[in-house]
Write a protein that holds these residues in place. Structure first.
Motif, PDB file in Angstrom:
ATOM      1  N   LEU A  20      29.665 -22.658  38.324  1.00 11.10           N
ATOM      2  CA  LEU A  20      30.485 -23.743  37.783  1.00 11.10           C
ATOM      3  C   LEU A  20      30.723 -23.566  36.291  1.00 11.10           C
ATOM      4  O   LEU A  20      31.846 -23.746  35.815  1.00 11.10           O
ATOM      5  N   VAL A  21      29.699 -23.188  35.536  1.00 10.44           N
ATOM      6  CA  VAL A  21      29.891 -23.046  34.090  1.00 10.44           C
ATOM      7  C   VAL A  21      30.765 -21.840  33.759  1.00 10.44           C
ATOM      8  O   VAL A  21      31.369 -21.796  32.690  1.00 10.44           O
ATOM      9  N   ARG A  22      30.844 -20.898  34.677  1.00  7.48           N
ATOM     10  CA  ARG A  22      31.754 -19.760  34.455  1.00  7.48           C
ATOM     11  C   ARG A  22      33.205 -20.150  34.701  1.00  7.48           C
ATOM     12  O   ARG A  22      34.107 -19.619  34.085  1.00  7.48           O
ATOM     13  N   ALA A  75      31.141 -29.009  28.305  1.00  7.11           N
ATOM     14  CA  ALA A  75      29.831 -29.057  27.646  1.00  7.11           C
ATOM     15  C   ALA A  75      28.774 -29.671  28.552  1.00  7.11           C
ATOM     16  O   ALA A  75      27.623 -29.218  28.581  1.00  7.11           O
ATOM     17  N   ASP A  76      29.147 -30.691  29.324  1.00  3.99           N
ATOM     18  CA  ASP A  76      28.165 -31.342  30.198  1.00  3.99           C
ATOM     19  C   ASP A  76      27.637 -30.403  31.272  1.00  3.99           C
ATOM     20  O   ASP A  76      26.474 -30.503  31.674  1.00  3.99           O
ATOM     21  N   ALA A 122      20.031 -20.572  25.499  1.00  2.45           N
ATOM     22  CA  ALA A 122      21.393 -20.019  25.525  1.00  2.45           C
ATOM     23  C   ALA A 122      22.384 -21.020  26.112  1.00  2.45           C
ATOM     24  O   ALA A 122      23.487 -21.200  25.579  1.00  2.45           O
ATOM     25  N   ALA A 123      22.007 -21.690  27.190  1.00  2.00           N
ATOM     26  CA  ALA A 123      22.904 -22.665  27.821  1.00  2.00           C
ATOM     27  C   ALA A 123      23.140 -23.863  26.904  1.00  2.00           C
ATOM     28  O   ALA A 123      24.278 -24.329  26.767  1.00  2.00           O
ATOM     29  N   LEU A 124      22.086 -24.349  26.276  1.00  2.32           N
ATOM     30  CA  LEU A 124      22.231 -25.501  25.382  1.00  2.32           C
ATOM     31  C   LEU A 124      23.055 -25.152  24.148  1.00  2.32           C
ATOM     32  O   LEU A 124      23.849 -25.975  23.676  1.00  2.32           O
ATOM     33  N   LYS A 125      22.899 -23.937  23.647  1.00  6.86           N
ATOM     34  CA  LYS A 125      23.731 -23.507  22.513  1.00  6.86           C
ATOM     35  C   LYS A 125      25.199 -23.475  22.914  1.00  6.86           C
ATOM     36  O   LYS A 125      26.079 -23.825  22.123  1.00  6.86           O
ATOM     37  N   ILE A 151      30.659 -25.948  22.549  1.00  7.02           N
ATOM     38  CA  ILE A 151      31.832 -26.600  23.132  1.00  7.02           C
ATOM     39  C   ILE A 151      32.008 -28.012  22.583  1.00  7.02           C
ATOM     40  O   ILE A 151      33.113 -28.428  22.253  1.00  7.02           O
ATOM     41  N   TRP A 152      30.911 -28.765  22.515  1.00  9.71           N
ATOM     42  CA  TRP A 152      30.975 -30.145  22.026  1.00  9.71           C
ATOM     43  C   TRP A 152      29.764 -30.391  21.124  1.00  9.71           C
ATOM     44  O   TRP A 152      28.693 -30.772  21.604  1.00  9.71           O
ATOM     45  N   PRO A 153      29.915 -30.198  19.829  1.00  6.89           N
ATOM     46  CA  PRO A 153      28.774 -30.259  18.906  1.00  6.89           C
ATOM     47  C   PRO A 153      28.260 -31.661  18.585  1.00  6.89           C
ATOM     48  O   PRO A 153      27.312 -31.802  17.821  1.00  6.89           O
ATOM     49  N   TYR A 154      28.833 -32.683  19.186  1.00  5.06           N
ATOM     50  CA  TYR A 154      28.480 -34.061  18.835  1.00  5.06           C
ATOM     51  C   TYR A 154      27.570 -34.734  19.863  1.00  5.06           C
ATOM     52  O   TYR A 154      27.433 -35.947  19.850  1.00  5.06           O
TER      53      TYR A 154
END
Length: 85
Positions: free
Chosen positions: A4-6, A11-12, A32-35, A40-43
């Motif tokens: 799915l992330v590919r 960001a979610d 790595a995933a959290l970075k 994608i969404w730094p907020y």
């Protein structure tokens, strides 16, 4: 979830993958995933907070403190920005 992330760039999705990897004890992969979620969404305060937890588990107190402070700042700022005046 990895597939799915590919396919999607949400960001979610990356945050959820990071949380799952943390739960499995795959802390390096979780970082790595959290970075990626933050890129994608730094907020998202939650993503910064979970990344702080990962760094704490890895023994990197400096990075853990940095991301914890970012998470706290974002939580305060976003909460105050959404409060009606």
């Amino acid at each position: 979830l990895r597939e799915l992330v590919r396919v999607r760039r949400f960001a979610d999705d990356w945050l959820m993958l990071g949380l799952c990897l943390m739960h499995e004890g795959k802390t390096d992969e979780a970082v790595a995933a959290l970075k990626q979620a933050i890129a994608i969404w730094p907020y998202r305060a939650l993503a910064h907070g979970k990344l702080a937890e990962c760094y704490q588990l890895l023994g990197d107190a400096v990075r853990a403190r940095d991301y914890r402070e970012r998470a706290e700042w974002l939580a305060r700022y976003l909460e105050s920005a959404s409060t009606p005046k």
